[in-house]
Design an enzyme around this catalytic site. Structure first.
Site, PDB file in Angstrom:
ATOM      1  N   HIS A  57       0.972  -1.668  -0.071  1.00  0.00           N
ATOM      2  CA  HIS A  57      -0.107   0.096   0.556  1.00  0.00           C
ATOM      3  C   HIS A  57       1.138   1.330  -0.225  1.00  0.00           C
ATOM      4  O   HIS A  57       0.806   1.980  -0.712  1.00  0.00           O
ATOM      5  CB  HIS A  57      -1.485  -0.289   1.321  1.00  0.00           C
ATOM      6  CG  HIS A  57      -1.484   1.406   1.179  1.00  0.00           C
ATOM      7  ND1 HIS A  57      -2.804   2.123   0.258  1.00  0.00           N
ATOM      8  CD2 HIS A  57      -1.730   2.495   2.219  1.00  0.00           C
ATOM      9  CE1 HIS A  57      -2.556   3.097   1.462  1.00  0.00           C
ATOM     10  NE2 HIS A  57      -2.416   3.336   1.702  1.00  0.00           N
ATOM     11  N   HIS A  82       3.403   7.180   4.976  1.00  0.00           N
ATOM     12  CA  HIS A  82       2.425   7.922   5.990  1.00  0.00           C
ATOM     13  C   HIS A  82       1.387   7.171   6.870  1.00  0.00           C
ATOM     14  O   HIS A  82       0.724   7.916   7.746  1.00  0.00           O
ATOM     15  CB  HIS A  82       0.889   8.144   4.349  1.00  0.00           C
ATOM     16  CG  HIS A  82       0.265   7.243   3.661  1.00  0.00           C
ATOM     17  ND1 HIS A  82       1.244   6.806   3.481  1.00  0.00           N
ATOM     18  CD2 HIS A  82      -0.810   6.727   4.384  1.00  0.00           C
ATOM     19  CE1 HIS A  82       0.584   5.422   2.819  1.00  0.00           C
ATOM     20  NE2 HIS A  82      -0.649   5.805   3.438  1.00  0.00           N
ATOM     21  N   GLU A  86       1.011   5.926  12.887  1.00  0.00           N
ATOM     22  CA  GLU A  86      -0.487   5.618  12.395  1.00  0.00           C
ATOM     23  C   GLU A  86      -0.485   4.119  13.356  1.00  0.00           C
ATOM     24  O   GLU A  86      -1.686   3.445  13.872  1.00  0.00           O
ATOM     25  CB  GLU A  86      -1.371   5.920  11.400  1.00  0.00           C
ATOM     26  CG  GLU A  86      -2.303   5.474  11.830  1.00  0.00           C
ATOM     27  CD  GLU A  86      -2.885   6.272  11.128  1.00  0.00           C
ATOM     28  OE1 GLU A  86      -5.017   5.597  10.875  1.00  0.00           O
ATOM     29  OE2 GLU A  86      -3.426   6.865  10.006  1.00  0.00           O
ATOM     30  N   ASP A  87       0.191   2.978  12.542  1.00  0.00           N
ATOM     31  CA  ASP A  87       0.248   1.595  13.116  1.00  0.00           C
ATOM     32  C   ASP A  87       1.434   0.702  13.311  1.00  0.00           C
ATOM     33  O   ASP A  87       1.185  -0.109  13.234  1.00  0.00           O
ATOM     34  CB  ASP A  87       0.259   0.938  11.493  1.00  0.00           C
ATOM     35  CG  ASP A  87      -1.221   1.763  10.967  1.00  0.00           C
ATOM     36  OD1 ASP A  87      -2.453   2.096  11.753  1.00  0.00           O
ATOM     37  OD2 ASP A  87      -1.959   1.414   9.258  1.00  0.00           O
ATOM     38  N   ASP A 147      -3.024   8.517  -1.128  1.00  0.00           N
ATOM     39  CA  ASP A 147      -3.476   7.294  -0.142  1.00  0.00           C
ATOM     40  C   ASP A 147      -5.192   7.294  -0.679  1.00  0.00           C
ATOM     41  O   ASP A 147      -5.513   5.887  -1.000  1.00  0.00           O
ATOM     42  CB  ASP A 147      -3.162   7.939   1.264  1.00  0.00           C
ATOM     43  CG  ASP A 147      -3.694   6.579   1.985  1.00  0.00           C
ATOM     44  OD1 ASP A 147      -3.654   6.033   2.279  1.00  0.00           O
ATOM     45  OD2 ASP A 147      -4.279   7.524   3.639  1.00  0.00           O
TER      46      ASP A 147
END
Length: 622
Positions: A57, A82, A86-87, A147
């Site tokens: 991704h 990106h 967050e992950d 995105d």
């Protein structure tokens, strides 16, 4: 043995490097490669819903940023990174330390902030965070669009409820955003992917109808294209010509806008003519030369020209549109564009422009977003204000002196006035549109010439809010209305009491008091059930005017209407909102609407009218 996925990962990452290599320095290319390796390590144990390694991704987003949006090194690095913060366990500080503060900023904007409690909702807070970034740098929006585009391209792996949520966000927010940034290809793809996942049956039906129409029209449209090429080549002009069918979402929108079914919808396709601009010839001159040659061969539809070269759309779109009559008897929409115009329509705000139109728009975008962020209250109004300000196709209107005023579609005279200056809008009384007298609430169309006329006693009314679409107008009107003294009580919307009548108050659950006439059926029912909430109130007259209506029955005679109007307007100095008259067998019935300060004033008016010769009865219309 190397995993098949590792081969795919390396191939796709190398493609990004190959795209960026001619555009960046060796040092920057090394940083891009380093960002990929960093992201690959961070996402090593993660998979997408499809079962693929998650790193595919970020690679896809970086590919879109590099190839389709043609962004520079730092946005491409941010595209690789990106989702890292967050992950995974890595932080913005880690990104900053390794790749610098600029990349860290871009990553922070597209990183959803985790909160125990969101100010409005998770979605609205994310919108607000992202839009606020435009105050500093628009590249963050472009990374987010890359995105979103890849997420939409792979949305089939999601559950139906997730598809609806993401598609709804895309249709309402991201696709119009891409449009206003001039990214036509991105906007079109996002719209259609959203439509496909929100309404799959309608999407498939329209897609099949388009395919059938393409096949049915193929032969005669091919002849039309050849005729265009031949006539232009005969004039020494080399062009490329093709038929472009509008996408399902565009067709669906036009069907709903015009109330037509597919077969009766005009201009389901258009003919695109693209030309090279010779040296020492302007793009406009070349377009006009092509137009001149074509209209010598084909009949031109009167009023069928749209000159977007001289008057670009606010997102920077330029082209020359004309409607020509093909030999098979149907009007054909033809777009005449230079190669530079086509490129700019794809790359939008990041294209290499010779004019400063898009730069001015981006600055306007930033300044209004700052204002919305400062004054916006609820999240819903924040997003709606953004949408109304920027996310509609625009129309170009003009002042009598030729000044261009760009407004969203469905904008009104009031929007025009407020766009020129808030003081002009707040005092607007009427207008002339193309020389014709017009209400300030009248909708405008592309090309309208608008002249505003003011009155020192004019001021915004609450119903003006329903007659404007721009944030600038809504903000000014709300600001004025909020500055007015707040009424002590709410008036019952059914019995509509005015000062001086016999009234009573009812305390609502929120503590406010609603006043009713004492014979209002609603308050009688409330008193029987919630008697303790009935309160005494004083409702005294002030400068407020209350709309009322009366009916007058009289024997018809010469000058009767003039005497009644003279009584109200000249003797009592009240403005009449409307008059309706009917005469049957010499009996006249007049209905008049005006506004009064109090019940006593109304009674005085009724008494004055009763004294007019011929008047038999005057009574208030409840």
């Amino acid at each position: 043995m190397e995993s098949p996925y590792n081969i795919v990962i390396d191939e796709r990452a190398n493609h990004v490097f190959d795209v960026m290599a001619p555009k960046v320095s060796p040092e920057d290319l090394d940083k891009i490669k380093e960002a990929f390796l960093f992201a690959r390590k961070a996402h090593a144990n993660q998979k997408r819903k499809t079962g693929e390694p998650y790193i595919l991704h970020p690679i896809a987003v970086a590919t879109i940023a590099a190839e389709e949006l043609q962004l520079d090194s730092n946005p491409v690095i941010a595209a690789f990174l990106h989702d890292v913060v967050e992950d995974t366990e890595y932080t913005i500080e880690d990104i900053k330390e390794k790749f610098g503060s600029d990349v860290a900023f871009l990553v922070s904007v597209v990183t959803k902030k985790k909160k125990k409690k969101y100010e409005e909702s998770k979605q609205i807070d994310n919108y607000r965070q992202m839009l606020n970034s435009v105050q500093y740098d628009i590249r963050a929006l472009l990374v987010k669009l890359a995105d979103r585009l890849h997420n939409m391209r792979t949305l089939s792996s999601m559950r139906a409820d997730k598809q609806m949520k993401i598609a709804g966000e895309t249709d309402y927010f991201y696709a119009p955003l891409a449009n206003r940034l001039g990214l036509y290809n991105v906007k079109t793809e996002l719209e259609n992917l959203s439509f496909r996942f929100r309404c799959p049956q309608e999407y498939n039906e329209i897609e099949n109808l388009i395919k059938q129409d393409e096949e049915a029209q193929k032969a005669r449209l091919s002849v039309f294209i050849d005729e265009i090429k031949d006539v232009l080549e005969g004039a020494g002009i080399k062009v490329s010509v093709k038929i472009e069918y509008r996408k399902p979402y565009s067709i669906w929108r036009k069907m709903h806008k015009y109330g037509d079914d597919f077969n009766h919808l005009k201009y389901r396709h258009f003919t695109e003519i693209v030309y090279d601009t010779p040296k020492d010839v302007s793009e406009k001159d070349m377009a006009l030369r092509i137009y001149s040659v074509l209209t010598d061969r084909f009949k031109e539809k009167p009023g069928g020209i749209s000159n977007y070269i001289d008057s670009p759309k606010e997102n920077g779109y330029q082209s020359f549109h004309v409607k020509l009559l093909a030999d098979f008897g149907r009007w054909q929409e033809v777009h005449i564009s230079s190669r530079r115009m086509i490129k700019d329509s794809q790359l939008g705000c990041i294209a290499d422009r010779t004019d400063d139109n898009i730069a001015l728009w981006i600055e306007k975008f930033k300044s209004v977003l700052r204002d919305i962020a400062k004054h916006g209250k609820s999240g819903e109004s924040f997003i709606d204000n953004v949408v109304s300000s920027f996310y509609n196709d625009d129309i170009m209107t003009f002042t009598p002196k030729g000044r261009e005023v760009i407004l969203p579609q469905k904008a009104t005279v009031l929007d025009f006035a407020y766009e020129l200056h808030p003081a002009l809008g707040s005092k607007a009384k009427y207008a002339r549109v193309n020389g014709f007298l017009s209400s300030v609430k009248a909708p405008l169309r592309r090309g309208d010439v608008v002249e505003i006329f003011t009155d020192a006693d004019a001021h915004p009314n609450p119903d003006w809010l329903d007659a404007v679409v721009t944030y600038k107008a809504k903000k000014s009107i709300r600001s004025y209305l909020d500055s007015l003294p707040k009424p002590k009580y709410n008036r019952c919307g059914s019995c509509k009491p005015i000062p001086g009548e016999e009234i009573i108050g009812f305390r609502e659950e929120d503590g406010t008091v609603t006043i009713h006439k004492r014979d209002c059926p609603l308050v009688v029912r409330l008193a029987s059930q919630f008697g303790d909430n009935i309160v005494s109130v004083n409702f005294e007259p002030d400068d407020t005017l209350y709309p009322i209506a009366i009916v007058v029955t009289a024997v018809d005679r010469y000058h009767l209407l003039v005497d009644i109007v003279d009584c109200i307007s000249n003797k009592l100095h009240l403005a009449i909102a409307s008059i309706n008259t009917e005469t049957h067998d010499s009996i006249v019935t007049l209905k008049l609407a005006f506004a009064v300060h109090s019940f006593n004033e109304l009674q005085m008016i009724i008494q004055h009218i009763r004294e007019i010769p011929g008047v038999d009865e005057v009574k208030r219309i409840e």
